[in-house]
Design a protein around this motif. Structure first.
Motif, short mmCIF file in Angstrom:
data_model
loop_
_atom_site.label_atom_id
_atom_site.label_comp_id
_atom_site.label_asym_id
_atom_site.label_seq_id
_atom_site.Cartn_x
_atom_site.Cartn_y
_atom_site.Cartn_z
N ASN A 130 -49.60 -52.66 4.59
CA ASN A 130 -49.91 -54.08 4.45
C ASN A 130 -50.83 -54.29 3.25
OD1 ASN A 130 -48.45 -54.97 6.81
ND2 ASN A 130 -50.04 -53.95 8.01
N THR A 131 -50.21 -54.46 2.08
CA THR A 131 -50.98 -54.56 0.84
C THR A 131 -50.20 -55.35 -0.19
OG1 THR A 131 -52.13 -53.27 -0.87
CG2 THR A 131 -50.05 -52.39 -0.06
N ARG A 132 -50.93 -55.98 -1.09
CA ARG A 132 -50.35 -56.65 -2.26
C ARG A 132 -50.26 -55.60 -3.37
NH1 ARG A 132 -49.61 -61.94 -4.31
NH2 ARG A 132 -50.10 -62.19 -6.53
N MET A 133 -49.07 -55.27 -3.80
CA MET A 133 -48.84 -54.08 -4.62
C MET A 133 -48.12 -54.42 -5.92
SD MET A 133 -46.53 -50.77 -3.48
CE MET A 133 -47.70 -50.18 -2.24
N THR A 134 -48.43 -53.67 -6.97
CA THR A 134 -47.69 -53.75 -8.22
C THR A 134 -47.36 -52.36 -8.72
OG1 THR A 134 -47.57 -54.87 -10.38
CG2 THR A 134 -49.62 -53.71 -9.88
N TYR A 135 -46.46 -52.30 -9.69
CA TYR A 135 -45.98 -51.03 -10.23
C TYR A 135 -46.17 -51.00 -11.74
CZ TYR A 135 -42.66 -47.43 -11.77
OH TYR A 135 -42.07 -46.34 -12.37
N HIS A 177 -55.49 -59.47 -13.01
CA HIS A 177 -55.06 -60.85 -13.23
C HIS A 177 -54.06 -61.30 -12.16
CE1 HIS A 177 -53.84 -64.44 -15.47
NE2 HIS A 177 -52.58 -64.07 -15.28
N VAL A 178 -53.18 -60.39 -11.73
CA VAL A 178 -52.18 -60.76 -10.72
C VAL A 178 -52.70 -60.58 -9.31
CG1 VAL A 178 -50.24 -60.27 -12.26
CG2 VAL A 178 -51.07 -58.47 -10.74
N GLY A 179 -53.93 -60.12 -9.17
CA GLY A 179 -54.59 -60.08 -7.88
C GLY A 179 -54.03 -59.10 -6.88
N VAL A 180 -53.72 -57.90 -7.32
CA VAL A 180 -53.17 -56.90 -6.40
C VAL A 180 -54.27 -56.01 -5.84
CG1 VAL A 180 -50.91 -56.88 -7.51
CG2 VAL A 180 -52.66 -55.25 -8.26
N GLU A 181 -53.96 -55.41 -4.72
CA GLU A 181 -54.87 -54.46 -4.08
C GLU A 181 -54.50 -53.02 -4.38
OE1 GLU A 181 -55.74 -56.60 0.12
OE2 GLU A 181 -53.62 -56.33 -0.41
N THR A 182 -53.19 -52.78 -4.62
CA THR A 182 -52.70 -51.42 -4.82
C THR A 182 -51.85 -51.33 -6.09
OG1 THR A 182 -52.61 -51.09 -2.43
CG2 THR A 182 -51.43 -49.51 -3.80
N LEU A 183 -52.21 -50.37 -6.93
CA LEU A 183 -51.45 -50.07 -8.14
C LEU A 183 -50.70 -48.77 -7.93
CD1 LEU A 183 -50.70 -50.19 -11.20
CD2 LEU A 183 -52.90 -49.07 -11.65
N VAL A 184 -49.39 -48.79 -8.13
CA VAL A 184 -48.57 -47.59 -7.97
C VAL A 184 -48.04 -47.15 -9.32
CG1 VAL A 184 -46.50 -46.61 -6.90
CG2 VAL A 184 -47.93 -48.20 -5.62
N THR A 185 -48.13 -45.86 -9.58
CA THR A 185 -47.61 -45.28 -10.82
C THR A 185 -46.56 -44.22 -10.44
OG1 THR A 185 -49.07 -43.35 -11.04
CG2 THR A 185 -49.95 -45.48 -11.72
N ALA A 186 -45.89 -43.69 -11.45
CA ALA A 186 -44.91 -42.63 -11.20
C ALA A 186 -45.16 -41.45 -12.12
CB ALA A 186 -43.49 -43.16 -11.40
N GLN A 222 -56.83 -49.90 -5.47
CA GLN A 222 -56.38 -48.57 -5.07
C GLN A 222 -55.25 -48.14 -6.00
OE1 GLN A 222 -54.10 -48.41 -1.45
NE2 GLN A 222 -54.60 -46.27 -1.05
N VAL A 223 -55.32 -46.92 -6.52
CA VAL A 223 -54.25 -46.41 -7.35
C VAL A 223 -53.63 -45.20 -6.68
CG1 VAL A 223 -55.84 -45.01 -8.76
CG2 VAL A 223 -53.59 -45.57 -9.65
#
Length: 440
Positions: free
Chosen positions: A297-302, A397-406, A426-427
């Motif tokens: 349950n998180t607001r996430m971006t990639y 800026h987009v207000g996310v809680e979790t950043l996901v990388t690959a 969180q990354v």
């Protein structure tokens, strides 16, 4: 009146190839840069707004034309024509660059000049001329030569990441772990192993895995990189595995693109398929072999790692003839960065229960580099930090809680910047995100 160099490139059927060991192959490309700065600005079609509209970390940080691709092309042209000698500042400019490919994508929206290959060729020339690479790069190269990893860690500790999930002795899938996941980011390697187990996929490791050679290739040490490429490809073929999977974007690019480039073969001629974990796991999910049931349950971006996105298109060698106005024969299919690995990681994250997925303004082929790769973190830590901080402004800026990388290099660089500024983001690597959703 045309000068001698103009006549040379205007004459019918001038031969050239995409061989980066000879800078003369790219003098045409460097001389035709019109300084439009399409390499620096995100194309107006995709421009997200006034705040996040640049794509080049070097130009953004140093704010001087020489550091942008348009400046480097003029410097390179002068080297190619023999009218400029190396000096300390020219060497710094050539290496103060993440080789992220954003300039190449930008240029090929309009001109189809080979900017990325020109930049790689300039670094090869620096080494050939005895002035490159930078001292920090030489130290990394020494580590690889002595211990087969970038960190100078003991080679016999490379498999110490193995925990509950044991690899098979023989399998059709080979997991190439890479230096980072073997030594500094063991959580990524362990997550990958758990993903394989959850999908009932047997996987093997290389009997004796060595560094992929990303840094030595990226800084222009072509002989060392070619030796590693030949050794690693030979060892992979000996295993009999049909598919090589890696969770490191830099390693993925090396195996899929730069090994063929170094060995003068096409990606299809490797004899095995190269997949990033995101491609492999996405197919497992769509086939119903991997079920992600636990909610995040998180607001996430990639964040699109450069080597998994615009730099990841397959390689095909090319030799041909250039004619009037740059027309070439036979036809050259340009690598424009638009066919990178974009949808698989997004499809995976959108399939995780509870995730509110949000895109960053600059995404896919227009993404802003994290700053860590291609030897940048080693020799120019200030540029690497600047790039990560600049990207983090967009993430916040987009207000996310979790950043996901690959890619572990992206994860580590972002984590350092987040820690330094006390940001509440969180990354995590995408392997960890998948693993968190499949574990009960």
């Amino acid at each position: 009146m045309a000068n001698e160099s103009d006549v040379r490139y205007y004459k019918p059927k001038a031969e050239f190839s995409l061989d980066i060991t000879d800078i003369q192959n790219f003098v045409y490309d460097m001389s035709r840069c019109i300084k439009c700065k399409g390499c620096t600005w995100v194309d107006h079609t995709y421009m997200p707004g006034a705040k996040f509209m640049t794509r080049c970390p070097s130009a953004e940080k140093y704010q001087f034309d020489s550091y942008g691709a348009y400046g480097k092309m003029r410097i390179g042209h002068a080297f190619g024509e023999g009218v400029l000698d190396w000096n300390e500042k020219a060497l710094e400019i050539i290496y103060a660059c993440t080789l992220c490919g954003a300039c190449d994508v930008g240029c090929k929206r309009n001109l189809d000049l080979e900017i990325e290959l020109s930049l790689e060729s300039l670094r090869v020339k620096a080494v050939q001329d005895g002035v490159g690479p930078m001292p920090a790069h030489k130290k990394t190269a020494e580590n690889i030569a002595k211990n087969h990893n970038t960190y100078a860690a003991p080679h016999d500790k490379r498999k110490d990441w193995i925990a509950d999930v044991k690899p098979a002795d023989k399998a059709e899938v080979l997991y190439f772990v890479g230096c980072a996941a073997s030594y500094t980011n063991k959580e990524i390697a362990q997550s990958v192993a758990k993903i394989f187990k959850a999908a009932n996929v047997d996987f093997m490791l290389m009997p004796d895995e060595w560094c992929c050679g990303n840094t030595v290739f990226s800084v222009g040490m072509i002989d060392e990189a070619k030796a590693l490429a030949q050794r690693n490809v030979d060892e992979m073929r000996k295993t009999g595995a049909k598919v090589l999977v890696t969770a490191c974007a830099e390693g993925y690019r090396m195996w899929k693109v730069d090994y063929p480039k170094l060995l003068n073969i096409s990606t299809d001629e490797l004899g095995f398929k190269v997949l990033h974990l995101t491609e492999y796991a996405d197919q497992l999910i769509k086939d119903g072999a991997l079920n992600m049931n636990k909610a995040m349950n998180t607001r996430m971006t990639y964040h699109d790692a450069c080597s998994l996105s615009r730099l990841s298109e397959p390689w095909t060698p090319y030799e041909g003839k250039r004619q009037w106005m740059g027309c070439v024969e036979p036809r050259l299919e340009r690598r424009r960065g638009t066919n990178g690995v974009y949808e698989p990681p997004r499809d995976i994250l959108k399939a995780v229960p509870g995730v509110n997925y949000v895109e960053l303004p600059r995404m896919k082929e227009n993404a802003f580099c994290c700053g860590a790769g291609r030897g940048t973190r080693e020799a120019f830590p200030d540029l690497a930090t600047f790039s990560a901080e600049h990207r983090l402004e967009e993430i916040k800026h987009v207000g996310v809680e979790t950043l996901v990388t690959a890619c572990p290099h992206c994860k580590n660089n972002f984590a350092q910047a987040i820690k330094a500024h006390g940001d509440d983001v969180q990354v995590m690597d995408i392997a960890e995100a998948i693993c968190a959703s499949i574990e009960s």
